[in-house]
Write a protein that holds these residues in place. Sequence first.
Motif, short mmCIF file in Angstrom:
data_model
loop_
_atom_site.label_atom_id
_atom_site.label_comp_id
_atom_site.label_asym_id
_atom_site.label_seq_id
_atom_site.Cartn_x
_atom_site.Cartn_y
_atom_site.Cartn_z
N GLN A 94 0.87 -1.33 0.07
CA GLN A 94 0.05 0.18 -0.18
C GLN A 94 0.87 1.35 -0.19
OE1 GLN A 94 -3.39 0.10 2.98
NE2 GLN A 94 -3.12 -2.04 3.01
N GLU A 95 1.87 1.42 0.60
CA GLU A 95 3.03 2.43 0.82
C GLU A 95 3.27 2.39 -0.37
OE1 GLU A 95 6.28 3.82 3.76
OE2 GLU A 95 6.53 1.81 2.81
N ALA A 96 3.97 1.42 -1.31
CA ALA A 96 4.62 1.37 -2.38
C ALA A 96 3.54 2.05 -3.38
CB ALA A 96 4.91 0.13 -2.93
N GLN A 97 2.57 1.85 -3.38
CA GLN A 97 1.39 2.15 -4.44
C GLN A 97 1.31 3.78 -4.07
OE1 GLN A 97 -1.79 -0.38 -3.50
NE2 GLN A 97 -1.21 -2.12 -4.65
N ALA A 98 1.27 4.18 -2.96
CA ALA A 98 1.10 5.65 -2.68
C ALA A 98 2.22 6.27 -3.27
CB ALA A 98 0.93 5.73 -1.14
N LEU A 99 3.42 5.83 -3.05
CA LEU A 99 4.69 6.38 -3.45
C LEU A 99 4.88 6.50 -5.28
CD1 LEU A 99 7.07 5.34 -0.64
CD2 LEU A 99 6.21 7.50 -0.95
N ALA A 100 4.66 5.34 -5.73
CA ALA A 100 4.88 4.93 -6.91
C ALA A 100 4.07 5.86 -8.15
CB ALA A 100 4.95 3.67 -7.25
N GLY A 101 2.80 6.18 -7.67
CA GLY A 101 2.15 6.91 -8.79
C GLY A 101 1.98 6.16 -10.01
N GLY A 102 1.82 4.83 -10.09
CA GLY A 102 1.52 4.07 -11.10
C GLY A 102 2.70 3.26 -11.66
N GLY A 103 4.05 3.94 -11.00
CA GLY A 103 5.39 3.21 -11.48
C GLY A 103 5.40 1.67 -10.74
N ASP A 104 6.82 1.25 -10.80
CA ASP A 104 6.97 0.04 -10.16
C ASP A 104 7.08 -0.03 -8.69
OD1 ASP A 104 8.64 -2.58 -11.11
OD2 ASP A 104 9.47 -1.96 -9.26
N LEU A 105 6.35 -0.75 -8.01
CA LEU A 105 6.33 -0.82 -6.43
C LEU A 105 7.67 -1.07 -5.82
CD1 LEU A 105 2.88 -2.68 -6.01
CD2 LEU A 105 3.38 -0.41 -6.45
N TYR A 106 8.35 -1.85 -6.38
CA TYR A 106 9.62 -2.30 -5.88
C TYR A 106 10.69 -1.18 -5.88
CZ TYR A 106 13.52 -4.80 -4.27
OH TYR A 106 14.84 -5.24 -3.43
N ASP A 107 10.59 -0.50 -6.96
CA ASP A 107 11.53 0.71 -7.10
C ASP A 107 11.06 1.77 -6.08
OD1 ASP A 107 12.74 -0.38 -9.08
OD2 ASP A 107 12.02 0.84 -10.88
N ALA A 108 9.79 2.03 -5.75
CA ALA A 108 9.42 3.03 -4.97
C ALA A 108 9.87 2.40 -3.44
CB ALA A 108 7.94 2.95 -4.69
N LEU A 109 9.87 1.12 -3.12
CA LEU A 109 10.59 0.80 -1.91
C LEU A 109 11.77 0.94 -2.01
CD1 LEU A 109 8.10 -2.36 -1.23
CD2 LEU A 109 7.85 0.25 -0.28
N LEU A 110 12.72 0.53 -2.91
CA LEU A 110 14.00 0.57 -3.10
C LEU A 110 14.56 1.82 -2.54
CD1 LEU A 110 16.92 -0.60 -3.83
CD2 LEU A 110 16.30 -0.65 -6.12
N ASP A 111 13.59 2.95 -3.32
CA ASP A 111 14.31 4.46 -3.23
C ASP A 111 14.44 4.76 -1.75
OD1 ASP A 111 14.55 6.76 -5.07
OD2 ASP A 111 13.26 7.62 -4.02
N SER A 112 13.76 4.00 -0.99
CA SER A 112 13.90 4.62 0.56
C SER A 112 15.17 4.18 1.04
CB SER A 112 12.77 3.73 1.36
OG SER A 112 11.38 3.96 0.89
N TYR A 113 15.75 3.25 0.43
CA TYR A 113 17.14 2.90 1.10
C TYR A 113 18.27 3.26 0.01
CZ TYR A 113 13.86 0.15 3.59
OH TYR A 113 12.50 -0.34 4.15
#
Length: 484
Positions: A130-149
């Motif tokens: 859910q967090e990744a979907q909020a951050l990705a804005g339609g983009g890749d979910l894993y990239d959205a989480l990876l970007d945190s680190y």
Amino acid sequence: MQFQRETEALGQVAGRLSWDQETMMPRGSADQRSDERAAMETVLHQRRTDPRIAQWLSHIDESELDEAGRAQLRLIRRDYDRSAKIPADLAAAIARTVSRGHVIWAEARANDDFAAFAPVLAEILDLRRQEAQALAGGGDLYDALLDSYEPGAKGADLDAMFGALRPRLVALREAVLDKPQLPGLTQSFDEDGQMALTHVLAKTFGYDMTRGRVDKAVHPFSSGSGDDVRITTRTVPLDPFNCLYSTIHEVGHATYEQNVNAAYRLTPVGHGASMGVHESQSRIYENQLGRSRAFTGWLYGQMRDTFGDFGIADEDAFYGAVNRVKNGYIRTEADELQYNLHVLLRFDLERALVSGDLAPADLESAWNDRFAADFGFAVDKASNGVLQDVHWSAGLFGYFPTYTLGNVYAGCLYQALRKAVPDLDAQLGQGDTSQALAWLRSNLQCHGGLRSPRDLIADAAGMSPSEEPLLDYLEDKFSSLYDL
């Protein structure tokens, strides 16, 4: 900036709650601690999404700022934009669930019972998606989480880099494992002696004990920044290297935080640039310096002073014992050669979890199948397999690849360090790390988050990040050690 400094300070307090949970919190306090962490996360989320931040940012003339000011602005804007996309109730739910999940994971690990952990893992994964979907804005979910680190990193780019690592690592491992195994340690080493030596090593590698402390935990880690940076280690009677090299590793993390320019303290640039850069420091301390032939010669003397005759005849045999390659289950105990193969397994599995291609209930069987394919033998129990790492219980999806990325960065930095300090081996042979640490401090650590991860490594190493120096280093080291 006072508002931002207070937010940073509260973030440090939240981190101290996590440190306490790992080290000293009574077991019966878990439920209350999950509520405390959720409450703190709610406060932090409110501050990070305060609408006044957008107003303040809009009134700043970036052309009037110096490099540090521009970096502060970049990181504040990034944090605000990301935080504003995450609903407050979701942030609190994540904090509450991972706190509860950690306790369940620890018990499941002790009982080798993945089924007991699977339901809360599914909850944590759902919240993080859910967090990744909020951050990705339609983009890749894993990239959205990876970007945190690892800000700016993409899963596809890492997949390509790791794909280039794998063939040479596998070929070198096969060649080494065809050779007779080097002798290892055979006796028990008392806990008091191990902990005494950890303090010697921590100071040898520059850890300021007036601003830190060493405790024991199930999973070694470093916590904090600036004037309060704490590390943990663990003792294993038949494997003191587990304790000693975990300590050196965590000291690499801790001294990075201690050595950031004091003017940046409690600001967005007052931390390490990324987890990959952080890992470059822990790994270069632990491996290129700590496991070198020169330094292990000095450490052999320290071991004899602490434990007496422990069955290793001389410095060369000790160097072989420290660096011997053998089959094993545990990532944190893996030799340098095989370590990255453990990380690549986790990277692929967690990408599949986040994409939905792998269900949490099927993770154990997927892990066991992949491990057998990669390492050639079967996992014997869950604590040696899918339950060995704390990361997924903490919801840290996207974290694992930064370990191998850190090794890649460390390879680049070590190549530059050897050119800058030509008599490095002679110094390490005396237990003298001062010039090596001074080079890392002035070329990388003092800058904190001033620059992007790739730019920081490129500036320090004099080259864009590449896997080639790491592979060359490993091939040179293990070809010599095993007479390939």
